[in-house]
Design a protein around this motif. Structure first.
Motif, PDB file in Angstrom:
ATOM      1  N   ALA A 173       0.799  -1.237   0.000  1.00 12.86           N
ATOM      2  CA  ALA A 173       0.000   0.000   0.000  1.00 12.86           C
ATOM      3  C   ALA A 173       0.831   1.286   0.000  1.00 12.86           C
ATOM      4  O   ALA A 173       0.326   2.350  -0.371  1.00 12.86           O
ATOM      5  N   THR A 176       1.061   3.958  -2.799  1.00 12.77           N
ATOM      6  CA  THR A 176       0.158   5.100  -2.964  1.00 12.77           C
ATOM      7  C   THR A 176       0.876   6.425  -2.714  1.00 12.77           C
ATOM      8  O   THR A 176       0.366   7.478  -3.078  1.00 12.77           O
ATOM      9  N   GLU A 182      -4.268   4.729 -11.526  1.00 10.70           N
ATOM     10  CA  GLU A 182      -5.409   4.381 -10.693  1.00 10.70           C
ATOM     11  C   GLU A 182      -5.080   3.144  -9.836  1.00 10.70           C
ATOM     12  O   GLU A 182      -4.288   2.308 -10.249  1.00 10.70           O
ATOM     13  N   LYS A 183      -5.691   3.058  -8.664  1.00 16.18           N
ATOM     14  CA  LYS A 183      -5.350   1.962  -7.758  1.00 16.18           C
ATOM     15  C   LYS A 183      -6.502   0.956  -7.646  1.00 16.18           C
ATOM     16  O   LYS A 183      -7.668   1.325  -7.522  1.00 16.18           O
ATOM     17  N   GLU A 213       3.533  12.277   5.251  1.00 11.67           N
ATOM     18  CA  GLU A 213       2.480  12.238   4.225  1.00 11.67           C
ATOM     19  C   GLU A 213       1.330  11.311   4.607  1.00 11.67           C
ATOM     20  O   GLU A 213       0.332  11.236   3.902  1.00 11.67           O
ATOM     21  N   LEU A 225      -4.969   2.028   4.405  1.00 10.13           N
ATOM     22  CA  LEU A 225      -4.263   2.892   3.452  1.00 10.13           C
ATOM     23  C   LEU A 225      -4.625   2.512   2.016  1.00 10.13           C
ATOM     24  O   LEU A 225      -4.926   3.379   1.177  1.00 10.13           O
ATOM     25  N   LYS A 228      -8.239   3.503   1.222  1.00  4.77           N
ATOM     26  CA  LYS A 228      -8.415   4.951   1.092  1.00  4.77           C
ATOM     27  C   LYS A 228      -8.099   5.417  -0.338  1.00  4.77           C
ATOM     28  O   LYS A 228      -8.742   6.313  -0.863  1.00  4.77           O
ATOM     29  N   HIS A 229      -7.106   4.786  -0.957  1.00  5.94           N
ATOM     30  CA  HIS A 229      -6.647   5.260  -2.264  1.00  5.94           C
ATOM     31  C   HIS A 229      -7.216   4.499  -3.451  1.00  5.94           C
ATOM     32  O   HIS A 229      -7.106   4.968  -4.587  1.00  5.94           O
ATOM     33  N   ALA A 230      -7.773   3.313  -3.192  1.00  9.93           N
ATOM     34  CA  ALA A 230      -8.188   2.486  -4.331  1.00  9.93           C
ATOM     35  C   ALA A 230      -9.535   2.932  -4.884  1.00  9.93           C
ATOM     36  O   ALA A 230     -10.469   3.209  -4.132  1.00  9.93           O
ATOM     37  N   SER A 231      -9.627   2.987  -6.200  1.00  2.00           N
ATOM     38  CA  SER A 231     -10.907   3.339  -6.810  1.00  2.00           C
ATOM     39  C   SER A 231     -11.766   2.086  -6.994  1.00  2.00           C
ATOM     40  O   SER A 231     -12.964   2.160  -7.164  1.00  2.00           O
ATOM     41  N   LYS A 233     -12.194  -1.808  -5.164  1.00  2.00           N
ATOM     42  CA  LYS A 233     -11.762  -2.675  -4.068  1.00  2.00           C
ATOM     43  C   LYS A 233     -12.575  -3.956  -4.147  1.00  2.00           C
ATOM     44  O   LYS A 233     -13.776  -3.904  -4.385  1.00  2.00           O
TER      45      LYS A 233
END
Ligand code: PLP
Length: 524
Positions: A173, A176, A182-183, A213, A225, A228-231, A233
């Motif tokens: 993770a 990120t 894109e994740k 960060e 983490l 939070k960032h993945a579009s 899941k």
């Protein structure tokens, strides 16, 4: 133009020689990449190198000891000369990338292994890519920084600019912090302890200024983490999707049920069988749905050949005419490897009634899992106690043994505590070789099970709150009685179940179908 994907995984199991995997998660990663190569997708993968592998299991007086797992990485992988660096605990750690090329049916996929065993690095930095899942929390976070941050930088050094970064489990993770694309995030763990988390002070110590960060108020949870960032899941079975939604209620999860790579997990005798009767199955796993047309005699003969191969790894001690139950996977409490021994008299009675019974076990316990090691010891002890039941334990279970076991046993047993198995994949491997499963209704089996058609369930009448071990062990004996009577008295019915496990389970629970779902839903 197909979109490009960089796939990150802490472990990848490509073949028995490349010792960079411990079990299910790594094998799934390898199978995913092979399917991507078969389908001609634009994939690149990143993992760590592990010069001493995971560990080699040596049983001494019934106790598991761990030894280094030497392997010829310098022959099996190609030194690309491509390097990058990551600051870890204040040191600029140099990383070199080695390459392995998967030659698929339609294109190649390159897998990059990050190695810190370089003269320019300190001893600590060098040790970071010595072995998989070793060391303390700080060591683990350092490895995850290598994988996430170092991996993203290697992808950049290679001149790649992927549309998607796919995080296979939360270990990667930290990518990120670096990666632009894109994740996508796949979670594999319905057990809270399986989600890595680190104290604020550990994160600050390992990552230095990069820690600023991150939101570290409650420490660093790698799953959070990634989420939070993945579009996109996803969980790895329908049931695991439900469990994940209750674990992380603020997130939306899709479900993509796992699979296995059909070519990899079909033993030679069944490969030949499918080549003869199901042309094109290597490129299109769905064609295995035609298995019902295969003549009974041919199925039986392929299965006898598989049993002979299994016999080779137990030093020829098996009686290939006797019904054989297989159980192998990581040895840990929730998988209940000793459940079948709960009532030894019942087991003896079954062996007596049907003229013999053989149990073949395999599996490593994580070096810190004392209880998992004790379970192995118990299996061996029960083996000594039993008179009419023969128990075998295959030392140092790996991919090669897995193929021989799932194909050579007559039934594949799986009895995890309900809700703890995200998906499970070894039963899918079994189905590819006509070996039906006897399993609790958890993970993929909820989707794949049809009683008396694709296999059998354990404790289907279980009511929440009851003693699971009691209910399930009783059910195992009842079901085994039923299964053994079919095996011995109704060969036609037995062969029908074997064929349905191929036609209904193998044709669906494969990475060909799985990767197509990712293409349709995630990489778009
Ligand atoms: C497939 C595989 C596993 C996973 O088994 P599960 O039953 O899904 O837990 C573990 N280890 C090896 C070597 C495998 O090939």
């Amino acid at each position: 133009m197909s979109r490009s994907v960089a796939y990150f995984s802490m472990e990848i199991g490509l073949n028995p020689e490349v010792k960079t995997y411990s079990g299910g998660l790594g094998v799934l990663a390898g199978d995913t990449l092979k399917a991507a190569a078969d389908q001609g997708l634009n994939f690149t993968a990143v993992t760590l190198m592990y010069r001493d592998g995971y560990f080699r299991q040596v049983l001494e007086g019934q106790m598991q000891n761990e030894e280094g797992q030497e392997w010829n990485y310098f022959e099996l992988l190609e030194d690309t000369g491509v390097t990058t660096h990551v600051e870890i605990k204040g040191e600029e750690v140099e990383i070199k990338a080695w390459k392995y090329v998967i030659e698929g049916e339609r294109r190649n996929v390159e897998v990059y292994f990050l190695d810190t065993g370089l003269d320019s690095n300190s001893d600590y930095a060098k040790s970071l890519t010595s072995s998989l899942y070793a060391g303390d929390n700080e060591f683990r976070l350092s490895q995850e920084a290598l994988l996430g941050i170092g991996g993203a930088r290697i992808i950049d050094e290679l001149g790649l600019n992927p549309d998607y970064f796919h995080m296979n489990e939360g270990h990667s993770a930290l990518l990120t912090l670096e990666a632009v694309g894109e994740k996508i995030f796949t979670t594999h763990t319905p057990v809270a302890a399986g989600h890595d988390s680190f104290h604020k002070s550990t994160v600050e110590h390992v990552l230095g200024s990069r820690a600023e960060e991150l939101d570290l108020e409650e420490g660093l949870n790698m799953t959070e983490l990634a989420l939070k960032h993945a579009s996109y899941k996803n969980a790895v079975s329908d049931k695991h999707g439900e469990v994940s939604k209750t674990m992380f209620p603020e997130h939306v999860f899709e479900e993509v049920t796992n699979g296995v790579h059909s070519n990899t997990w079909t033993i030679e005798s069944f490969q030949e069988l499918y080549d003869d009767h199901i042309p094109g199955w290597r490129k299109d796993s769905h064609r295995l749905s035609k298995a019902l047309r295969i003549p009974d005699k041919a199925i039986w003969s392929a299965s006898r050949d598989a049993k002979i191969s299994l016999n080779e790894i137990v030093q020829g001690e098996l009686d290939t005419g006797t019904f054989t139950v297989g159980f192998a996977r990581r040895s840990t409490a929730y998988k209940r490897p000793t459940l079948i021994f709960k009532d030894l008299e019942e087991l003896e009675r079954l062996a007596e009634k049907y003229g013999g019974l053989q149990l073949v076990f395999g599996g490593k316990a994580h070096p810190n899992d004392t209880n998992g090691k004790e379970l192995i010891q118990q299996i061996l002890k029960y083996g000594e106690l039993l008179e009419k039941v023969d128990v075998y334990f295959i030392e140092d279970y790996g991919m090669e043994d897995a193929l021989k076991m799932v194909s050579g046993c007559d039934i594949w047993l799986n009895n995890p505590v309900r809700g703890k198995e995200a998906s499970g994949t070894s039963g899918m491997k079994a189905a590819h070789n006509g070996t039906p499963q006897l399993s609790t209704l958890d993970g993929w089996w909820i989707e794949g099970h049809i009683e008396d058609v694709t296999g059998w369930s354990i404790g289907e009448d279980y009511v929440e709150g009851e003693d699971q071990d009691k209910v399930d062990s009783k059910s195992i004996y009842q079901k085994l009685d039923h299964i053994l009577s079919i095996y011995h008295n109704d060969r036609e019915k037995w062969l029908s179940v074997m064929k349905h496990s191929i036609a209904l389970n193998a044709s669906y629970f494969n990475t060909d179908r799985m990767v197509k779902e990712y293409v349709a839903e995630a990489y778009r």
